[in-house]
Design an enzyme around this catalytic site. Structure first.
Site, short mmCIF file in Angstrom:
data_model
loop_
_atom_site.label_atom_id
_atom_site.label_comp_id
_atom_site.label_asym_id
_atom_site.label_seq_id
_atom_site.Cartn_x
_atom_site.Cartn_y
_atom_site.Cartn_z
N GLU A 669 0.85 -1.18 0.00
CA GLU A 669 0.00 0.00 0.00
C GLU A 669 0.89 1.24 0.00
O GLU A 669 1.85 1.30 0.76
CB GLU A 669 -0.87 0.00 1.25
CG GLU A 669 -1.86 1.13 1.33
CD GLU A 669 -1.34 2.36 2.03
OE1 GLU A 669 -0.30 2.25 2.71
OE2 GLU A 669 -1.95 3.42 1.90
N HIS A 698 -9.84 1.48 -1.36
CA HIS A 698 -10.87 1.72 -0.33
C HIS A 698 -11.79 2.87 -0.69
O HIS A 698 -12.77 3.11 -0.02
CB HIS A 698 -10.21 1.97 1.03
CG HIS A 698 -9.47 0.77 1.51
ND1 HIS A 698 -8.17 0.51 1.12
CD2 HIS A 698 -9.84 -0.26 2.29
CE1 HIS A 698 -7.79 -0.64 1.67
NE2 HIS A 698 -8.77 -1.12 2.39
#
Ligand code: GLN
Ligand code: ZN
Length: 766
Positions: A669, A698
């Site tokens: 990430e 997300h």
């Protein structure tokens, strides 16, 4: 009488009512009023449940629409300018935009960062600060909820993150910015919040300062005394709560705080409580967190009682009892788990049962153990059976031990492996891939549920999953991705799925725990010795590979993640349990390889969060965690490419360990933290291949190609372009297909653009 309280109750509801209410609201299927009503109903139910267990002070402020750190940010008016906040009471829309990058109205913006709450799997929304930041009381929600509870007749204890913990967790994008410089501005507003509570007749407020269980620089230690002196609110008693670890070098800091009480975690820091008692002023209460708020096993009541009797003798009425931390980290109620093995059930205590244990302990303390003799005896018997069962397991397992080199070493070092893998996989420069999961459609979820409930037969279920795999493979081929995945349609969850198939694990029906926002997970119960009775992922992966000429990447959850995201047996060291899992996964890896799968990803999304809170304990953990990963991975031939994936982690601290895992490719990430991670690679040359996530999965926003090209170019400045992969920053299961297709199309285009530009160092397009 000894006072009972609770640092926090699970807010999601026994059947994830909060999730359902939030998601309906976000979809526009329900109104703000309906959402508020759902919150009122949940809070009322939770207070009721706790009052029924005999709690004297009920928590308020443990409920949240998304996250309690975000709640405090809203209350303090710490709203980053990009949200275009009017400066009035922070409305729900602004609040959700901070959490999710999107609200019911207004343009999409970059959400605030989200990261793990200490060493738990709960995520908080990171407060964002700027130099010269001002604060202003901007949300009355906490006050309203206090009034709501009072109207129901309850005696309440509001809970909120402490000013120093909030500040510590906050972040600023400005270099060299000293967060402590904001204390002068922050404390008066924090003080107003406390005064507001006092004005409502609140007697006790719980101020959570779990950073006192961390290694703190001296300025931060000093800031504690100074700050709390400034927060003196006569008439409102402050209980400062510390949990998740012992105080150690912060013991004096905690004991010297000018507050009326301390709450400490006796499960993780029990040894130092006698010293704390020595230091307390005669007017201070000590709340002992005696029941484990982080795990699901029954408390050893005899031991707990013995311990508490010592404290009770010394403290008398100044002794309070509580769970070690908020119960938000455990499932709500064991009564919902009738299908569990009855023997295993007797070993367990969820939130509701933990409150029963506390009530029992209190009665034993106040009225003597004889007053609850039968209950104590029943608990003792359950403990004895568990101990005997576990001892048998342990004896059977004694043959294992720390694995030798032969189990943890790949055949050749990375450069040679990379050659063999290039030949086997034949991928272009800047190869594109995804992290494993594709959207979990309503249809898949329905099929899985019907199959589990027995209303869909196995053949029909398998065909549904196969159809989904066909769809995923077709979509990836159409998009032009290079290394494909089967899509994980058969998995409800990356951990629970393996828990269902490995021996030594049990899964619950309703054991939900909040992970972030509306996302909940059901951690498996890792109660016994781990084994692999049958292959787990082989059939699906092999089927996916049969559908395409492109390579398909096998997809496993790693040993450390399975450990860290389960409720783990506490009768043997964690490393031992972890190595058992690793051995089981190693067999799965070898089966995949034998079936012609040339790339296998072993996800270690939770490796970082298992890092102990104190630095002195890190190396021991990292050593065994890395060993476990290598045991799982290292059995394969050079040509088999091992991937790993990690998300929402701060890697700075553990870069060397990540390199020591020796995965051929790591996907990580980075997009939400603005590729900040890349700075790291300037100082630490990661030896193998890396896919820095180029967009945030997300958020429902579709990333633009230019955005991703720019991120990749930044990455290419610090990472050899030949070793760069192009991928999202996590799995896509929570997204919908149209978003995913749009995002991946742009991502593939970004890779193509880079190939066309022939960055220096990159090999020419294939
Ligand atoms: N392979 C998993 C997925 O794609 C990884 C999820 C995660 O890292 N949290 O869903
Ligand atoms: Zn991830």
């Amino acid at each position: 009488m000894t006072l009972l309280h609770n640092p926090g109750f699970p807010r999601i509801g026994a059947h994830r009512e909060l999730k359902h209410a939030l998601e309906a609201y976000w979809l526009g299927a329900s109104s703000e009023h309906e959402l508020e009503q759902a919150g009122i109903a949940l809070r009322a139910r939770h207070w009721r449940a706790q009052a029924d267990k005999g709690l004297d002070l009920l928590p308020v402020g443990d409920f949240s629409w998304y996250d309690t750190v975000l709640d405090l940010s809203a209350a303090l008016g710490a709203i980053p300018p990009r949200f275009g906040w009017s400066g009035d009471e922070v409305d729900l829309d602004t609040y959700f935009r901070m959490a999710r990058g999107r609200g019911a109205t207004g343009a999409a913006v970059a959400a605030c960062e989200m990261t793990k709450w200490f060493d738990t799997n709960y995520h908080y929304i990171v407060p964002e600060l700027q130099a010269g930041q001002s604060f202003r009381l901007s949300s009355r929600r906490l006050f309203q909820q206090v009034e709501e509870a009072q109207a129901l007749g309850y005696r309440v204890k509001p809970t909120l993150p402490g000013p120093l913990t909030w500040l510590w967790l906050a972040k600023s994008h400005q270099a060299g910015f000293d967060k402590l410089s904001l204390l002068d501005a922050l404390l008066p507003v924090y003080g107003e919040l406390l005064q507001g509570l006092q004005a409502l007749g609140v007697e006790w407020v719980q101020i959570d300062e779990p950073i006192l269980a961390l290694d703190l620089p001296p300025q931060w230690q000093q800031a504690f005394a100074q700050s709390y002196h400034r927060l003196c609110t006569r008439g409102l008693n402050k209980l400062v709560a510390v949990y998740f670890g012992p105080l150690q070098d912060n013991l004096s800091v905690a004991c010297d705080l000018p507050v009326e009480g301390l709450h400490l975690d006796a499960v993780r820091g029990g040894d130092e409580l006698p010293r704390v008692i020595d230091r307390l002023s005669p007017y201070q209460v000590l709340s002992i967190g005696i029941v484990d708020g982080r795990n699901v096993w029954r408390t050893d009541l005899d031991r707990a009682l013995q311990y508490l009797q010592m404290a009770h003798q010394r403290l008398g009425e100044r002794l309070w009892l509580a769970p070690s931390c908020s119960l938000q980290h455990v499932p709500v109620d064991l009564d919902d788990e009738r299908q569990l093995d009855p023997g295993l059930r007797t070993w367990l205590a969820f939130a509701a049962q933990k409150l029963d244990e506390l009530a029992l302990l209190r009665q034993a303390l106040d009225d003597g153990p004889d007053s609850v003799r039968a209950e104590l005896q029943a608990a003792r018997e359950a403990m004895a059976i568990r101990r005997a069962t576990m001892r048998q397991n342990r004896d059977a397992d004694a043959a294992h031990g720390i694995p030798d080199n032969a189990l943890t070493q790949r055949i050749s070092p990375y450069p040679q492996r990379a050659e063999a893998q290039r030949r086997a996989l034949n991928l272009p420069p800047f190869p594109t891939t995804t992290i494993g999961s594709f959207p979990q459609t309503a249809e898949i979820r329905r099929a899985r549920r019907d199959f589990h409930q027995g209303t869909l037969d196995e053949a029909a279920y398998r065909e549904t999953i196969r159809a989904e795999i066909r769809r995923a493979i077709r979509a990836q081929e159409t998009l032009g991705l290079d290394l494909l995945v089967h899509g994980e349609a058969e998995r409800n969850d990356m951990v629970e799925y393996f828990g269902e198939h490995l021996a030594g694990f049990a899964v619950t029906r309703n054991g939900w725990v909040q992970s972030y926002g509306s996302r909940c997970v059901k951690p498996p119960l890792l109660y016994g010795d781990v084994g692999r009775p049958h292959a787990i992922t082989l059939e699906w992966t092999r089927y996916a590979q049969s559908l395409t000429d492109k390579p398909v990447k096998g997809m496993l959850t790693g040993p450390v993640t399975l450990l860290n995201w389960s409720f783990v047996r506490d009768d043997q060291p964690r490393w031992q349990t972890c190595l058992q899992i690793a051995q089981a996964l190693r067999q799965e890896v070898l089966d995949l390889e034998a079936a012609g799968i040339n790339a296998i990803q072993i996800d270690e999304a939770a490796l970082r969060e298992g890092l102990p809170l104190r630095q002195a304990d890190w190396q021991t953990y990292l050593d065994w965690a890395v060993t476990a990963f290598r045991v799982a991975a290292a059995g394969v031939a050079d040509r088999t490419q091992i991937h790993t994936h990690m998300c929402y982690s701060e890697f700075n601290d553990i870069m060397a360990a990540i390199a020591a895992m020796d995965a051929d490719v790591i996907t990580i990430e980075t997009s939400r933290s603005n590729m900040e991670l890349l700075d790291l690679f300037q100082h630490f040359a990661y030896p193998n291949e890396i896919g820095p996530g180029v967009y945030d999965i997300h958020s429902p926003n579709v990333p633009r190609t230019e955005q991703m090209v720019a991120l990749l170019k930044r990455a290419a400045q610090v990472i050899d372009p030949q070793r760069l992969w192009v991928n999202p920053d996590c799995g896509l299961k929570t997204r919908a297909w149209p978003e995913v297709e749009a995002a991946l199309a742009n991502m593939v285009q970004a890779a193509q653009q880079l190939r066309a530009e022939r960055l220096p160092g990159a090999s020419p397009p294939a």
